[in-house]
Design an enzyme around this catalytic site. Structure first.
Site, mmCIF file in Angstrom:
data_model
loop_
_atom_site.group_PDB
_atom_site.id
_atom_site.type_symbol
_atom_site.label_atom_id
_atom_site.label_comp_id
_atom_site.label_asym_id
_atom_site.label_seq_id
_atom_site.Cartn_x
_atom_site.Cartn_y
_atom_site.Cartn_z
ATOM 1 N N ARG A 265 0.824 -1.208 0.000
ATOM 2 C CA ARG A 265 0.000 0.000 0.000
ATOM 3 C C ARG A 265 0.853 1.251 0.000
ATOM 4 O O ARG A 265 1.906 1.301 0.622
ATOM 5 C CB ARG A 265 -0.893 0.002 1.236
ATOM 6 C CG ARG A 265 -1.790 1.221 1.335
ATOM 7 C CD ARG A 265 -2.634 1.183 2.576
ATOM 8 N NE ARG A 265 -1.985 1.944 3.639
ATOM 9 C CZ ARG A 265 -2.547 2.230 4.801
ATOM 10 N NH1 ARG A 265 -3.765 1.796 5.072
ATOM 11 N NH2 ARG A 265 -1.908 2.912 5.709
ATOM 12 N N CYS B 108 -0.077 5.357 0.874
ATOM 13 C CA CYS B 108 -1.134 6.216 1.396
ATOM 14 C C CYS B 108 -0.574 7.626 1.441
ATOM 15 O O CYS B 108 0.425 7.872 2.125
ATOM 16 C CB CYS B 108 -1.571 5.754 2.776
ATOM 17 S SG CYS B 108 -3.028 6.611 3.399
#
Length: 127
Positions: A104, A106
């Site tokens: 991920r 972010c």
């Protein structure tokens, strides 16, 4: 050959793009906003409610193309304010857990479409 993904269970694209594209056994889901697919309005509430809706929309796009939240390899998450990072992570963990959570990124974005608090895109594979 690439295949366009469309489902009425997620918001329609609000620009010149597709909800997602499939290529071979991969799914590239466009960023999903916290919009109700029927009304095209934001879900009521704050970051947690918007995160849940964005992830539900992502799930709908993935399932339309033969994937699922379990087949997500990578997400990119955009927040309008990093002050919402911890609350967003609570919802993200509800959906993806911690053991096999996807890779991920972010990041905080200066502004998201329609002034959303969150937008989530993903790469997944077809089961």
């Amino acid at each position: 050959m690439k295949t366009k993904i469309h489902t009425d269970l997620a918001p329609a694209a609000i620009g010149p793009y597709s909800q997602g594209m499939a290529f071979k056994d991969l799914i590239f889901a466009s960023g999903q906003l916290p919009l109700d697919a029927k009304t095209m309005a934001f879900v009521e509430g704050g970051i947690k409610e918007q995160a849940r809706m964005s992830l539900a929309n992502l799930k709908a796009v993935l399932e339309q193309s033969g994937g699922s939240l379990e087949t997500v390899i990578k997400t990119t998450c955009f927040l309008s304010d990093m002050e919402n990072f911890a609350a967003f992570n609570e919802v993200y963990t509800e959906v993806f857990g911690t053991e096999n959570a996807p890779a991920r990124s972010c990041v905080e974005a200066a502004r998201l479409p329609k002034d959303a608090l969150v937008e989530v895109e993903a790469i997944a594979y077809i089961k």
